[in-house]
Design a protein around this motif. Sequence first.
Motif, PDB file in Angstrom:
ATOM      1  N   MET A   1       0.845  -1.199   0.000  1.00 48.55           N
ATOM      2  CA  MET A   1       0.000   0.000   0.000  1.00 48.55           C
ATOM      3  C   MET A   1       0.878   1.247   0.000  1.00 48.55           C
ATOM      4  SD  MET A   1      -2.998   1.036   2.694  1.00 48.55           S
ATOM      5  CE  MET A   1      -3.919   2.552   2.492  1.00 48.55           C
ATOM      6  N   GLN A   2       0.574   2.188  -0.926  1.00 42.24           N
ATOM      7  CA  GLN A   2       1.374   3.390  -1.028  1.00 42.24           C
ATOM      8  C   GLN A   2       1.127   4.346   0.131  1.00 42.24           C
ATOM      9  OE1 GLN A   2       0.348   4.875  -4.970  1.00 42.24           O
ATOM     10  NE2 GLN A   2       2.380   4.311  -5.708  1.00 42.24           N
ATOM     11  N   LYS A   3       2.184   5.028   0.544  1.00 43.36           N
ATOM     12  CA  LYS A   3       2.075   6.059   1.566  1.00 43.36           C
ATOM     13  C   LYS A   3       1.238   7.225   1.042  1.00 43.36           C
ATOM     14  CE  LYS A   3       5.024   9.409   4.014  1.00 43.36           C
ATOM     15  NZ  LYS A   3       4.374  10.618   3.492  1.00 43.36           N
ATOM     16  N   THR A   4       0.387   7.768   1.888  1.00 41.66           N
ATOM     17  CA  THR A   4      -0.344   8.978   1.532  1.00 41.66           C
ATOM     18  C   THR A   4       0.606  10.161   1.564  1.00 41.66           C
ATOM     19  OG1 THR A   4      -2.446   8.144   2.385  1.00 41.66           O
ATOM     20  CG2 THR A   4      -2.211  10.530   2.192  1.00 41.66           C
ATOM     21  N   LEU A   5       0.652  10.903   0.471  1.00 41.14           N
ATOM     22  CA  LEU A   5       1.557  12.043   0.355  1.00 41.14           C
ATOM     23  C   LEU A   5       0.866  13.307   0.850  1.00 41.14           C
ATOM     24  CD1 LEU A   5       3.133  11.302  -3.135  1.00 41.14           C
ATOM     25  CD2 LEU A   5       4.077  10.787  -0.889  1.00 41.14           C
ATOM     26  N   ASN A   6       1.601  14.077   1.630  1.00 37.45           N
ATOM     27  CA  ASN A   6       1.067  15.286   2.244  1.00 37.45           C
ATOM     28  C   ASN A   6       1.536  16.538   1.508  1.00 37.45           C
ATOM     29  OD1 ASN A   6      -0.324  14.057   4.417  1.00 37.45           O
ATOM     30  ND2 ASN A   6       1.602  13.796   5.520  1.00 37.45           N
ATOM     31  N   TYR A   7       0.574  17.329   1.034  1.00 39.29           N
ATOM     32  CA  TYR A   7       0.860  18.609   0.391  1.00 39.29           C
ATOM     33  C   TYR A   7       0.916  19.739   1.422  1.00 39.29           C
ATOM     34  CZ  TYR A   7      -0.323  17.299  -4.521  1.00 39.29           C
ATOM     35  OH  TYR A   7      -0.367  16.753  -5.782  1.00 39.29           O
ATOM     36  N   GLY A   8       1.833  20.660   1.199  1.00 42.91           N
ATOM     37  CA  GLY A   8       1.776  21.974   1.808  1.00 42.91           C
ATOM     38  C   GLY A   8       1.403  22.963   0.725  1.00 42.91           C
ATOM     39  N   VAL A   9       0.407  23.806   0.970  1.00 42.75           N
ATOM     40  CA  VAL A   9      -0.157  24.673  -0.060  1.00 42.75           C
ATOM     41  C   VAL A   9       0.017  26.136   0.329  1.00 42.75           C
ATOM     42  CG1 VAL A   9      -2.238  25.292  -1.348  1.00 42.75           C
ATOM     43  CG2 VAL A   9      -1.837  22.901  -0.696  1.00 42.75           C
ATOM     44  N   ILE A  10       0.500  26.931  -0.622  1.00 41.91           N
ATOM     45  CA  ILE A  10       0.647  28.373  -0.441  1.00 41.91           C
ATOM     46  C   ILE A  10      -0.315  29.056  -1.406  1.00 41.91           C
ATOM     47  CG2 ILE A  10       2.212  30.342  -0.639  1.00 41.91           C
ATOM     48  CD1 ILE A  10       4.523  28.351  -0.089  1.00 41.91           C
ATOM     49  N   GLY A  11      -1.375  29.647  -0.880  1.00 45.02           N
ATOM     50  CA  GLY A  11      -2.336  30.366  -1.693  1.00 45.02           C
ATOM     51  C   GLY A  11      -3.592  29.571  -1.976  1.00 45.02           C
ATOM     52  N   CYS A  12      -4.751  30.119  -1.593  1.00 42.44           N
ATOM     53  CA  CYS A  12      -6.022  29.427  -1.808  1.00 42.44           C
ATOM     54  C   CYS A  12      -7.076  30.377  -2.358  1.00 42.44           C
ATOM     55  CB  CYS A  12      -6.507  28.780  -0.514  1.00 42.44           C
ATOM     56  SG  CYS A  12      -5.512  27.385   0.000  1.00 42.44           S
TER      57      CYS A  12
ATOM     58  N   ALA B   1       3.330  11.080  -9.111  1.00 43.11           N
ATOM     59  CA  ALA B   1       4.224   9.995  -9.537  1.00 43.11           C
ATOM     60  C   ALA B   1       5.676  10.448  -9.451  1.00 43.11           C
ATOM     61  CB  ALA B   1       3.878   9.564 -10.958  1.00 43.11           C
ATOM     62  N   VAL B   2       5.951  11.694  -9.818  1.00 45.47           N
ATOM     63  CA  VAL B   2       7.306  12.231  -9.728  1.00 45.47           C
ATOM     64  C   VAL B   2       7.740  12.344  -8.265  1.00 45.47           C
ATOM     65  CG1 VAL B   2       8.744  14.263 -10.193  1.00 45.47           C
ATOM     66  CG2 VAL B   2       7.143  13.437 -11.928  1.00 45.47           C
ATOM     67  N   VAL B   3       6.835  12.773  -7.404  1.00 41.93           N
ATOM     68  CA  VAL B   3       7.151  12.866  -5.972  1.00 41.93           C
ATOM     69  C   VAL B   3       7.533  11.489  -5.425  1.00 41.93           C
ATOM     70  CG1 VAL B   3       6.241  13.440  -3.680  1.00 41.93           C
ATOM     71  CG2 VAL B   3       5.661  14.882  -5.646  1.00 41.93           C
ATOM     72  N   ARG B   4       6.904  10.453  -5.961  1.00 42.42           N
ATOM     73  CA  ARG B   4       7.216   9.088  -5.522  1.00 42.42           C
ATOM     74  C   ARG B   4       8.468   8.529  -6.195  1.00 42.42           C
ATOM     75  NH1 ARG B   4       1.261   8.540  -5.550  1.00 42.42           N
ATOM     76  NH2 ARG B   4       0.635   8.267  -3.356  1.00 42.42           N
ATOM     77  N   GLY B   5       9.115   9.336  -6.995  1.00 42.19           N
ATOM     78  CA  GLY B   5      10.351   8.896  -7.633  1.00 42.19           C
ATOM     79  C   GLY B   5      10.172   8.212  -8.959  1.00 42.19           C
ATOM     80  N   GLU B   6       8.979   8.344  -9.559  1.00 45.39           N
ATOM     81  CA  GLU B   6       8.676   7.668 -10.827  1.00 45.39           C
ATOM     82  C   GLU B   6       8.751   8.676 -11.978  1.00 45.39           C
ATOM     83  OE1 GLU B   6       4.792   6.144 -10.105  1.00 45.39           O
ATOM     84  OE2 GLU B   6       5.421   5.034  -8.300  1.00 45.39           O
ATOM     85  N   GLY B   7       9.928   8.886 -12.513  1.00 36.32           N
ATOM     86  CA  GLY B   7      10.084   9.774 -13.655  1.00 36.32           C
ATOM     87  C   GLY B   7      10.439  11.199 -13.269  1.00 36.32           C
ATOM     88  N   GLN B   8      10.398  12.084 -14.264  1.00 41.17           N
ATOM     89  CA  GLN B   8      10.775  13.475 -14.096  1.00 41.17           C
ATOM     90  C   GLN B   8       9.593  14.384 -14.387  1.00 41.17           C
ATOM     91  OE1 GLN B   8      14.090  13.841 -16.841  1.00 41.17           O
ATOM     92  NE2 GLN B   8      15.566  13.283 -15.261  1.00 41.17           N
ATOM     93  N   ALA B   9       9.713  15.642 -13.964  1.00 38.03           N
ATOM     94  CA  ALA B   9       8.657  16.616 -14.201  1.00 38.03           C
ATOM     95  C   ALA B   9       8.433  16.810 -15.700  1.00 38.03           C
ATOM     96  CB  ALA B   9       9.020  17.938 -13.542  1.00 38.03           C
ATOM     97  N   ASP B  10       7.187  16.794 -16.122  1.00 39.82           N
ATOM     98  CA  ASP B  10       6.857  17.042 -17.527  1.00 39.82           C
ATOM     99  C   ASP B  10       7.229  18.464 -17.938  1.00 39.82           C
ATOM    100  OD1 ASP B  10       5.785  14.528 -17.786  1.00 39.82           O
ATOM    101  OD2 ASP B  10       3.728  15.185 -18.157  1.00 39.82           O
ATOM    102  N   VAL B  11       6.971  19.418 -17.052  1.00 42.20           N
ATOM    103  CA  VAL B  11       7.173  20.831 -17.358  1.00 42.20           C
ATOM    104  C   VAL B  11       8.252  21.360 -16.412  1.00 42.20           C
ATOM    105  CG1 VAL B  11       6.064  23.039 -17.814  1.00 42.20           C
ATOM    106  CG2 VAL B  11       4.708  20.934 -17.874  1.00 42.20           C
ATOM    107  N   SER B  12       9.444  21.513 -16.928  1.00 39.96           N
ATOM    108  CA  SER B  12      10.603  21.852 -16.104  1.00 39.96           C
ATOM    109  C   SER B  12      10.677  23.338 -15.811  1.00 39.96           C
ATOM    110  CB  SER B  12      11.887  21.415 -16.822  1.00 39.96           C
ATOM    111  OG  SER B  12      12.085  22.227 -17.968  1.00 39.96           O
ATOM    112  N   LEU B  13      11.589  23.685 -14.923  1.00 42.56           N
ATOM    113  CA  LEU B  13      11.868  25.096 -14.643  1.00 42.56           C
ATOM    114  C   LEU B  13      12.270  25.811 -15.927  1.00 42.56           C
ATOM    115  CD1 LEU B  13      11.788  26.553 -11.849  1.00 42.56           C
ATOM    116  CD2 LEU B  13      14.275  26.434 -11.845  1.00 42.56           C
ATOM    117  N   GLU B  14      13.056  25.143 -16.763  1.00 45.77           N
ATOM    118  CA  GLU B  14      13.468  25.730 -18.037  1.00 45.77           C
ATOM    119  C   GLU B  14      12.271  25.966 -18.956  1.00 45.77           C
ATOM    120  OE1 GLU B  14      16.176  27.167 -21.001  1.00 45.77           O
ATOM    121  OE2 GLU B  14      16.240  26.975 -18.820  1.00 45.77           O
ATOM    122  N   ASP B  15      11.326  25.000 -18.987  1.00 40.53           N
ATOM    123  CA  ASP B  15      10.107  25.187 -19.780  1.00 40.53           C
ATOM    124  C   ASP B  15       9.320  26.393 -19.284  1.00 40.53           C
ATOM    125  OD1 ASP B  15      10.533  22.895 -21.383  1.00 40.53           O
ATOM    126  OD2 ASP B  15       9.577  21.608 -19.897  1.00 40.53           O
TER     127      ASP B  15
END
Length: 363
Positions: free
Chosen positions: A1-12, A326-340
């Motif tokens: 069972m996968q760990k539940t990932l916790n977000y911290g959010v700035i701005g609502c 998926a990226v947070v879990r270590g599965e691949g890289q960000a689709d939209v990079s800082l450079e993008d």
Amino acid sequence: MQKTLNYGVIGCGMMGREHLRNIALLDGARVHAIFEPDSEMAARAQEIAPDAVFVESINDLLAEPDLDCLLVVSPNYLHIDQLEEIAQSRPLPLLMEKPLYTDPDHAARIDAIKTTYPAPIWIAMEYRYMPPVAKFLEQLEQATGGVKMLTIREHRFPFLTKVGDWNRFNHKTGGTLVEKCCHFFDLMRFALKSDPVRVMASAGQAVNHLDETYDGEVPDIWDSGYVIVDFANGARAMLELCMFAEGARFQEELSAVGPKGKIEAQVPGPGRFWPEHLGAPPTPQVVISPRNPPGPVALEIPVEDRLLQAGDHNGSTFYQHQKFLAVVRGEGQADVSLEDGAWAVRMGHAAQKSARTGASVIL
């Protein structure tokens, strides 16, 4: 069972709450902590994320021990300072709303973060993940045989009211061709697989917000324009923006043409703005028009009702978070990079400059 990932959010604000609603639909994720300085926005956010901890500052948010990732959805002009604070204090995997920055002078600060930030940074370009746009991008090469001309049209409603009315002024937004249109410049680069070399634009404030004042200032945010972009691979792209055209059937219309044929995507605007007396809102579609043998084929691309109810972007926010987690879990890289993200802003600033000066801008 996968760990539940916790977000911290700035701005609502409006977009921040769309993110909250979509995170609530995801398996294996929850909003753990929120920083929102506006009391009304915080109260609305608490209705969506009642179990979240509300904190008094970004520093307090970053001190929360159980965070796995961060989401920044603050006003544009705050992005660069907040990104630097996160980078210096606790550089967790980060989903950063567009635009990445607002002032051309900030580009060097982004470059410094790019070389030192140890975790993935994903720039939120939701339009890539709208189902009809995703299908358009998937079929692009096959349908066209290699894109030579790409056109993006957005005919939509004016800027909505935001906290502090920050989206009425160029100095807080980066300008309309940055704030609103960096999404489309990102799509151009992504679809054409090439970088821009020249930008030409004609744009201005024709209709909207001319009778408004805020602390004695009349808004200077633009509401319409054309932008033409030449790319290094020889392709050309054009953006047509009108923000006093909310009566249109489709809000976004994309068209790509190559030696084999043409492909189009037609995307309706938010369902909450569709006139009730007209019945159900239109269904998004993709139209493929080969040259030989000729004959357009239209494909309807429906979006799940629960995703339409969760936001104004045809389900794209949900799909973006799925991929980000998926990226947070270590599965691949960000689709939209800082450079993008930086390229999209750079193109927007070039378009703003071209429209102001009447000259093309070489990149």
